[in-house]
Design a protein around this motif. Structure first.
Motif, PDB file in Angstrom:
ATOM      1  N   ASP A 130       0.851  -1.175   0.093  1.00 30.64           N
ATOM      2  CA  ASP A 130      -0.001  -0.104   0.029  1.00 30.64           C
ATOM      3  C   ASP A 130       0.813   1.212  -0.174  1.00 30.64           C
ATOM      4  N   ILE A 131       2.037   1.244   0.639  1.00 24.82           N
ATOM      5  CA  ILE A 131       2.844   2.329   0.899  1.00 24.82           C
ATOM      6  C   ILE A 131       3.282   2.627  -0.713  1.00 24.82           C
ATOM      7  N   TYR A 132       3.820   1.602  -1.515  1.00 22.41           N
ATOM      8  CA  TYR A 132       4.364   1.900  -2.778  1.00 22.41           C
ATOM      9  C   TYR A 132       3.012   2.305  -3.894  1.00 22.41           C
ATOM     10  N   LYS A 133       1.934   1.554  -3.513  1.00 21.24           N
ATOM     11  CA  LYS A 133       1.040   2.078  -4.345  1.00 21.24           C
ATOM     12  C   LYS A 133       0.461   3.553  -4.327  1.00 21.24           C
ATOM     13  N   GLU A 134       0.662   4.005  -3.195  1.00 21.47           N
ATOM     14  CA  GLU A 134       0.269   5.313  -2.955  1.00 21.47           C
ATOM     15  C   GLU A 134       1.551   6.432  -3.646  1.00 21.47           C
ATOM     16  N   LYS A 135       2.694   5.923  -3.634  1.00 20.14           N
ATOM     17  CA  LYS A 135       3.770   6.549  -4.177  1.00 20.14           C
ATOM     18  C   LYS A 135       3.589   6.538  -5.734  1.00 20.14           C
ATOM     19  N   LEU A 137       0.943   6.044  -7.507  1.00 16.78           N
ATOM     20  CA  LEU A 137      -0.168   6.877  -7.916  1.00 16.78           C
ATOM     21  C   LEU A 137       0.078   8.281  -7.931  1.00 16.78           C
ATOM     22  N   GLN A 138       0.669   8.606  -7.047  1.00 20.08           N
ATOM     23  CA  GLN A 138       1.346  10.326  -7.200  1.00 20.08           C
ATOM     24  C   GLN A 138       2.354  10.508  -8.129  1.00 20.08           C
ATOM     25  N   LEU A 139       3.260   9.514  -8.458  1.00 18.27           N
ATOM     26  CA  LEU A 139       4.195   9.680  -9.287  1.00 18.27           C
ATOM     27  C   LEU A 139       3.510   9.478 -10.870  1.00 18.27           C
ATOM     28  N   TRP A 140       2.545   8.710 -11.104  1.00 19.28           N
ATOM     29  CA  TRP A 140       1.883   8.545 -12.420  1.00 19.28           C
ATOM     30  C   TRP A 140       0.889   9.433 -12.671  1.00 19.28           C
ATOM     31  N   SER A 141       0.273  10.334 -11.643  1.00 19.25           N
ATOM     32  CA  SER A 141      -0.769  11.355 -11.939  1.00 19.25           C
ATOM     33  C   SER A 141      -0.462  12.405 -11.174  1.00 19.25           C
TER      34      SER A 141
END
Length: 504
Positions: A130-135, A137-141
């Motif tokens: 979940d930590i890397y998912k959030e990172k 999503l922030q990087l890709w959008s």
């Protein structure tokens, strides 16, 4: 004689009776159609007044435009319109490798692996996914974007490179169906997406010397010699690509198969495709792409046109913009029936030197002969802007306005945006989403921003923008356009009745 006389009398009676019948029938029909037209006009006027009462209420505007038919989304990048969550789910399912320090993605195990590289299954097992998912999503959008860390335009354009290992491998059917479902849910009837890319064979080793020639001719602004050189370059490309027709026919058939087997078109939705080329390549490589793109668009009813993409302010884009416009002009002469749009004027003061804001739209419409331009944000600083606007109006050259995109990437919004210049000049306007996935937006939000920011734009104007999106689409089949417009009329009638009932 009596018989003939009585027959004449009967005929006269019949004739007068029919005249009465047709007279009353005409009155009734006129009344019915006139009443229907009157009701429609009354409903439209009510909706106009209702919209004016909610201009400052975002929630009410959102509910209003969510239900309003929106026609077509004509400025639409496929890879940037798929949401980042979809790309994340894909790389998780395929168990990609992730550099936990740089957030770089790799489909296969990297050659040099250290402790920073982990597969998504390992992140899941360690309960840190979940930590890397959030990172990611922030990087890709634009999710949770922090303007103090980097310029907004850099964050936006870099996102494509970061999620490229996912977007280039994602099954197109997944992406297309996501876009279709989202469009249907918010009453978008048509999408013209930039998805098709030419698969060119490299000719640089044999024809690379043309790069220097074309740059020299560009520096000298030698129009005639540019045309002669492109003619020679075309002959060289065809000589080095013996299977040119077969290769391009294969691409066309692949897209037609995907489109048809997955029922992308149905009674409520239609999709067509633009072939896009990237503007940061050297002259030979980009001309090879442009020439192949025009060929593809000439051979399919599904691939309806061409566009040129990539940041307009980037070094090669700026240096070779004059040359790119001549390449489009040259290919237009070879393929006169192929329509094309060009990103032009996606610039603002401070991004480039002031003199660079004076000529890009002029070149795109007057030289390259683009049928539509995308963004057109620097119109106010264009050389002889009023003449240019009149030229676009007279020649029916539409502008694709992307309000959320322009606000985020360029910081251009409200009175700084040239939308009112275009409207005053009578330039055909269409409202589009650009890259809804990266920008975390949709078509509804574009119209909300439009209505909230520009109160002089009426409901009737907005309705015209919607119909423009079908009229100025590149759909090749006249019957498809006619059907889309017919359905839009019906849907607007239903929508306006609904708003009238709600707003009483």
């Amino acid at each position: 004689m009596k018989k003939i006389f009585f027959q004449k009398v009967k005929f006269k009676k019949y004739y007068h009776h029919k005249k009465k019948y047709f007279f009353f029938a005409t009155i009734i029909l006129f009344f019915l159609f006139g009443t229907e037209t009157s009701f429609a006009q009354s409903n439209e006027k009510f909706v106009q007044n209702y919209l004016n009462t909610i201009r400052d209420n975002t929630a009410e505007l959102t509910a209003f435009f969510q239900q309003m038919p929106k026609g077509g989304d004509l400025h639409h990048h496929y890879s940037g319109s798929v949401y980042a969550e979809t790309y994340f789910d894909f790389v998780l399912e395929k168990n990609y490798w992730l550099n936990t320090k740089t957030l770089q993605l790799e489909k296969n195990k990297p050659v040099f692996v250290d402790s920073t590289w982990q597969q998504f299954s390992e992140l899941q097992n360690q309960k840190i996914l979940d930590i890397y998912k959030e990172k990611l999503l922030q990087l890709w959008s634009t999710k949770d974007f922090d303007a103090t860390k980097e310029p907004s335009y850099k964050h936006f354009f870099d996102a494509f490179g970061y999620f490229s290992p996912a977007s280039s491998n994602l099954d197109e059917v997944i992406g297309l169906n996501e876009l279709k479902k989202r469009a249907q849910s918010e009453n978008v009837q048509y999408i013209e997406t930039m998805l098709v890319r030419p698969r060119t064979r490299s000719v640089d080793s044999a024809l690379g010397y043309f790069n220097g020639i074309l740059h020299d001719l560009q520096n000298r602004r030698d129009e005639k010699a540019i045309g002669d050189s492109l003619q020679s370059l075309t002959a060289g490309i065809l000589a080095l690509t013996p299977n040119f027709n077969e290769d391009n026919t294969k691409i066309i058939k692949e897209f037609e198969k995907i489109h048809q087997q997955n029922n992308i078109d149905d009674s409520s939705f239609t999709m067509r495709y633009l072939c896009s080329v990237v503007r940061y390549k050297q002259p030979v490589a980009i001309f090879n792409e442009i020439f192949n793109a025009f060929y593809l668009a000439s051979g399919s009813n599904l691939i309806v046109g061409v566009n040129i993409v990539a940041p307009e302010h980037e070094e090669v884009s700026m240096k070779d913009y004059w040359l790119h416009c001549r390449m489009f002009k040259f290919c237009h002469e070879l393929f006169p029936n192929v329509k094309y749009a060009m990103h032009a004027g996606e610039l603002r003061m401070g991004m480039v030197k002031p003199e660079e804001l004076t000529w890009h739209i002029n070149e795109a419409v007057r030289v390259a002969k683009a049928n539509r331009i995308g963004h057109g944000v620097d119109m106010a600083t264009e050389r002889n802007a009023y003449d240019l606007l009149n030229y676009m109006h007279t020649n029916n050259i539409a502008v694709e306005l992307n309000l959320v995109s322009n606000a985020f990437i360029l910081g251009v919004k409200n009175g700084a945006h040239p939308i009112m210049l275009y409207k005053k000049a009578g330039v055909p306007i269409v409202i589009s989403s650009d890259d809804a996935g990266i920008l975390r937006t949709d078509m509804t939000e574009q119209f909300v921003l439009l209505a909230r920011s520009y109160k002089n734009i009426s409901y009737k104007d907005i309705k015209q923008f919607v119909f423009n999106s079908i009229d100025y689409s590149f759909i090749k089949e006249p019957e498809v356009k006619t059907d889309l417009k017919r359905r839009l009329e019906i849907q607007f009638n239903v929508f306006e009745k609904k708003i009238k009932q709600w707003g009483k």
